[in-house]
Scaffold this motif. Structure first.
Motif, PDB file in Angstrom:
ATOM      1  N   ALA A 100       0.840  -1.200   0.000  1.00 47.66           N
ATOM      2  CA  ALA A 100       0.000   0.000   0.000  1.00 47.66           C
ATOM      3  C   ALA A 100       0.876   1.251   0.000  1.00 47.66           C
ATOM      4  O   ALA A 100       1.851   1.347   0.749  1.00 47.66           O
ATOM      5  N   GLY A 101       0.527   2.199  -0.852  1.00 45.09           N
ATOM      6  CA  GLY A 101       1.291   3.434  -0.951  1.00 45.09           C
ATOM      7  C   GLY A 101       2.518   3.347  -1.836  1.00 45.09           C
ATOM      8  O   GLY A 101       3.224   4.348  -2.023  1.00 45.09           O
ATOM      9  N   GLN A 102       2.807   2.201  -2.388  1.00 42.16           N
ATOM     10  CA  GLN A 102       3.976   1.998  -3.239  1.00 42.16           C
ATOM     11  C   GLN A 102       3.557   2.107  -4.704  1.00 42.16           C
ATOM     12  O   GLN A 102       2.550   1.538  -5.118  1.00 42.16           O
ATOM     13  N   TRP A 154       7.812  -0.661  -6.878  1.00 41.82           N
ATOM     14  CA  TRP A 154       7.687  -2.123  -6.748  1.00 41.82           C
ATOM     15  C   TRP A 154       8.660  -2.834  -7.681  1.00 41.82           C
ATOM     16  O   TRP A 154       9.339  -3.789  -7.283  1.00 41.82           O
ATOM     17  N   VAL A 155       8.756  -2.381  -8.936  1.00 38.01           N
ATOM     18  CA  VAL A 155       9.679  -2.991  -9.890  1.00 38.01           C
ATOM     19  C   VAL A 155      11.121  -2.826  -9.417  1.00 38.01           C
ATOM     20  O   VAL A 155      11.942  -3.752  -9.528  1.00 38.01           O
ATOM     21  N   ALA A 156      11.455  -1.648  -8.860  1.00 36.96           N
ATOM     22  CA  ALA A 156      12.813  -1.437  -8.353  1.00 36.96           C
ATOM     23  C   ALA A 156      13.127  -2.401  -7.210  1.00 36.96           C
ATOM     24  O   ALA A 156      14.249  -2.917  -7.100  1.00 36.96           O
ATOM     25  N   THR A 157      12.143  -2.669  -6.360  1.00 36.40           N
ATOM     26  CA  THR A 157      12.338  -3.641  -5.277  1.00 36.40           C
ATOM     27  C   THR A 157      12.600  -5.031  -5.835  1.00 36.40           C
ATOM     28  O   THR A 157      13.502  -5.746  -5.366  1.00 36.40           O
ATOM     29  N   LEU A 158      11.826  -5.425  -6.841  1.00 37.34           N
ATOM     30  CA  LEU A 158      12.028  -6.741  -7.456  1.00 37.34           C
ATOM     31  C   LEU A 158      13.414  -6.836  -8.093  1.00 37.34           C
ATOM     32  O   LEU A 158      14.108  -7.861  -7.964  1.00 37.34           O
ATOM     33  N   GLN A 159      13.823  -5.774  -8.791  1.00 37.63           N
ATOM     34  CA  GLN A 159      15.134  -5.797  -9.433  1.00 37.63           C
ATOM     35  C   GLN A 159      16.255  -5.891  -8.405  1.00 37.63           C
ATOM     36  O   GLN A 159      17.278  -6.543  -8.638  1.00 37.63           O
ATOM     37  N   GLY A 160      16.076  -5.251  -7.244  1.00 33.18           N
ATOM     38  CA  GLY A 160      17.086  -5.355  -6.197  1.00 33.18           C
ATOM     39  C   GLY A 160      17.175  -6.751  -5.618  1.00 33.18           C
ATOM     40  O   GLY A 160      18.265  -7.234  -5.278  1.00 33.18           O
ATOM     41  N   LEU A 161      16.035  -7.435  -5.518  1.00 34.01           N
ATOM     42  CA  LEU A 161      16.024  -8.796  -4.964  1.00 34.01           C
ATOM     43  C   LEU A 161      16.681  -9.809  -5.895  1.00 34.01           C
ATOM     44  O   LEU A 161      17.148 -10.866  -5.445  1.00 34.01           O
ATOM     45  N   THR A 162      16.724  -9.525  -7.203  1.00 36.88           N
ATOM     46  CA  THR A 162      17.334 -10.479  -8.134  1.00 36.88           C
ATOM     47  C   THR A 162      18.843 -10.612  -7.938  1.00 36.88           C
ATOM     48  O   THR A 162      19.439 -11.575  -8.430  1.00 36.88           O
ATOM     49  N   ARG A 163      19.436  -9.684  -7.209  1.00 35.36           N
ATOM     50  CA  ARG A 163      20.895  -9.701  -7.034  1.00 35.36           C
ATOM     51  C   ARG A 163      21.367 -11.006  -6.386  1.00 35.36           C
ATOM     52  O   ARG A 163      22.437 -11.536  -6.728  1.00 35.36           O
ATOM     53  N   ASP A 164      20.569 -11.529  -5.455  1.00 40.79           N
ATOM     54  CA  ASP A 164      20.968 -12.733  -4.730  1.00 40.79           C
ATOM     55  C   ASP A 164      20.215 -13.981  -5.180  1.00 40.79           C
ATOM     56  O   ASP A 164      20.268 -15.014  -4.516  1.00 40.79           O
ATOM     57  N   CYS A 165      19.511 -13.894  -6.306  1.00 39.79           N
ATOM     58  CA  CYS A 165      18.698 -15.034  -6.760  1.00 39.79           C
ATOM     59  C   CYS A 165      19.413 -15.905  -7.789  1.00 39.79           C
ATOM     60  O   CYS A 165      18.887 -16.945  -8.187  1.00 39.79           O
ATOM     61  N   ALA A 166      20.591 -15.485  -8.228  1.00 36.70           N
ATOM     62  CA  ALA A 166      21.387 -16.269  -9.191  1.00 36.70           C
ATOM     63  C   ALA A 166      20.581 -16.613 -10.432  1.00 36.70           C
ATOM     64  O   ALA A 166      20.551 -17.771 -10.872  1.00 36.70           O
ATOM     65  N   ALA A 185       7.265 -12.140 -12.495  1.00 35.65           N
ATOM     66  CA  ALA A 185       6.794 -11.855 -11.137  1.00 35.65           C
ATOM     67  C   ALA A 185       5.729 -10.761 -11.142  1.00 35.65           C
ATOM     68  O   ALA A 185       4.772 -10.811 -10.361  1.00 35.65           O
ATOM     69  N   ILE A 186       5.881  -9.779 -12.019  1.00 35.47           N
ATOM     70  CA  ILE A 186       4.875  -8.714 -12.126  1.00 35.47           C
ATOM     71  C   ILE A 186       3.544  -9.298 -12.602  1.00 35.47           C
ATOM     72  O   ILE A 186       2.484  -9.017 -12.037  1.00 35.47           O
ATOM     73  N   ALA A 187       3.609 -10.122 -13.648  1.00 35.35           N
ATOM     74  CA  ALA A 187       2.376 -10.717 -14.184  1.00 35.35           C
ATOM     75  C   ALA A 187       1.701 -11.613 -13.149  1.00 35.35           C
ATOM     76  O   ALA A 187       0.475 -11.700 -13.100  1.00 35.35           O
ATOM     77  N   GLN A 188       2.485 -12.247 -12.304  1.00 40.46           N
ATOM     78  CA  GLN A 188       1.931 -13.174 -11.325  1.00 40.46           C
ATOM     79  C   GLN A 188       1.344 -12.444 -10.117  1.00 40.46           C
ATOM     80  O   GLN A 188       0.305 -12.855  -9.586  1.00 40.46           O
ATOM     81  N   ASN A 189       1.967 -11.363  -9.671  1.00 44.49           N
ATOM     82  CA  ASN A 189       1.604 -10.742  -8.397  1.00 44.49           C
ATOM     83  C   ASN A 189       0.884  -9.413  -8.530  1.00 44.49           C
ATOM     84  O   ASN A 189       0.510  -8.828  -7.504  1.00 44.49           O
ATOM     85  N   VAL A 190       0.727  -8.884  -9.742  1.00 48.39           N
ATOM     86  CA  VAL A 190       0.048  -7.591  -9.868  1.00 48.39           C
ATOM     87  C   VAL A 190      -1.392  -7.738  -9.380  1.00 48.39           C
ATOM     88  O   VAL A 190      -2.078  -8.720  -9.665  1.00 48.39           O
TER      89      VAL A 190
END
Length: 339
Positions: free
Chosen positions: A115-117, A122-134, A151-156
């Motif tokens: 909420a409020g994001q 949200w996309v920037a958060t997802l891109q940051g999380l990919t750093r450790d996902c190999a 992930a966007i298509a699944q969780n939007v």
């Protein structure tokens, strides 16, 4: 003479390097060692600290806890004799994180917009999380953009956005972000409509129906249309005087006219306005409507309307008195309004 004067002139002062301010000590609870060491390297580069000069800056900046780690890592050597590269390499190995790729990917695929994001955040958060996902294939090329797109298509949360994404054949991340940007624009427009303060004083005109100019409504009956006549319903005694007064007012304004006989008659529907006054409606559902030629016209979607008015800054709201009664008809259908 000129050579003598040049030789006698004092030498020009050499440019001095800017004094580097202290850098924050490393705190493992606030940041990772990789983040701190990279920013510390940028700090050294910004103040042109190079070569052997980097070692004392590093030892002074790491903080007490990390300095003790350095001493433990080199028990038989004096810390002052260590090079910058030796210290940095030892600390990199000491603080190297063991990443649970499965857990990181689980967090990635479960991350939804909060909420409020905004969608961009949200996309920037997802891109940051990919750093450790190999997210890398055997060839070594990353496919993190593809995973962010999925992930966007699944969780939007907006079903309409998901439908737009799924209609595209193998869309790129940029195409998906363009769809999200359009939705952010619509959200901003809707929020502006809901929260914008009034920008002008409301002028209240006479509460009487006007007349639409330069436009006439046209009703076209079907071929072989059959007239319908319904007997009047009883009007409650408590409302009869008010209903009679309302009908008289409409007749005096030219909205309706009295007829002695008609092949058409529809039921009168009596509603009460929030002000306490009556609103008289006619139920044409079983009489006139089935006998009319349907005029099909695609209504604009709210997204298209908000997209058009989004650049605007000031908006007005018009409240027309009995707006449906302000249209004049191009063709008269004699009708009787039963109770």
């Amino acid at each position: 003479m000129q050579n003598d004067a040049a030789a006698a002139a004092p030498p020009l002062p050499q440019p001095q390097h800017a004094v580097a301010p202290p850098f924050r000590p490393f705190g493992a609870k606030l940041e990772s060692w990789t983040e701190w060491s990279r920013q510390f390297g940028f700090h050294l580069a910004a103040y042109r600290i190079q070569g052997n000069d980097r070692q004392p800056f590093l030892l002074a900046a790491v903080g007490v806890q990390t300095y003790r780690v350095i001493v433990k890592l080199f028990p038989r050597r004096d810390v002052a004799t260590l090079s910058y590269e030796e210290i940095l390499s030892a600390l990199d190995a000491y603080f190297k994180e063991s990443i649970n790729v499965v857990a990181k990917r689980y967090t990635f695929f479960r991350t939804k917009r909060t909420a409020g994001q905004t969608n961009r955040e949200w996309v920037a958060t997802l891109q940051g999380l990919t750093r450790d996902c190999a997210f890398e294939c055997e060839c070594g090329l990353p496919y993190s953009d593809t995973m962010v797109r999925d992930a966007i298509a699944q969780n939007v949360s907006d079903v309409r956005i998901r439908e737009q994404i799924l209609k595209l054949v193998n869309p790129s991340l940029q195409q998906v972000m363009d769809i999200l940007d359009r939705q952010d624009t619509l959200d901003f427009a809707q929020e502006s409509f809901a929260t914008s303060p009034p920008v002008c004083q409301v002028n209240r005109l006479a509460r009487r129906a006007g007349c639409a100019k330069n436009y006439k409504a046209h009703l076209e009956l079907k071929v072989n249309a059959q007239s319908k006549f319904f007997r009047a319903r009883n009007v409650p005694h408590a409302l009869r005087d008010e209903v009679a007064k309302t009908l008289h007012d409409l007749e005096s304004q030219g909205v309706i006219e009295r007829v002695q006989a008609s092949l058409w008659a529809s039921h009168l529907v009596i509603l009460q306005k929030p002000s306490g006054k009556l609103r008289l409606c006619v139920d044409f559902k079983a009489t006139v409507n089935p006998q009319l030629v349907t005029a099909t016209f695609p209504l604009p979607r709210p997204e298209d309307l908000f997209d058009k008015v989004c650049p605007g800054k000031y908006f007005s709201k018009l409240d027309l008195a009995d707006e449906y009664l302000q249209n004049t008809g191009g063709r008269r259908i004699p009708a009787r309004f039963g109770g």
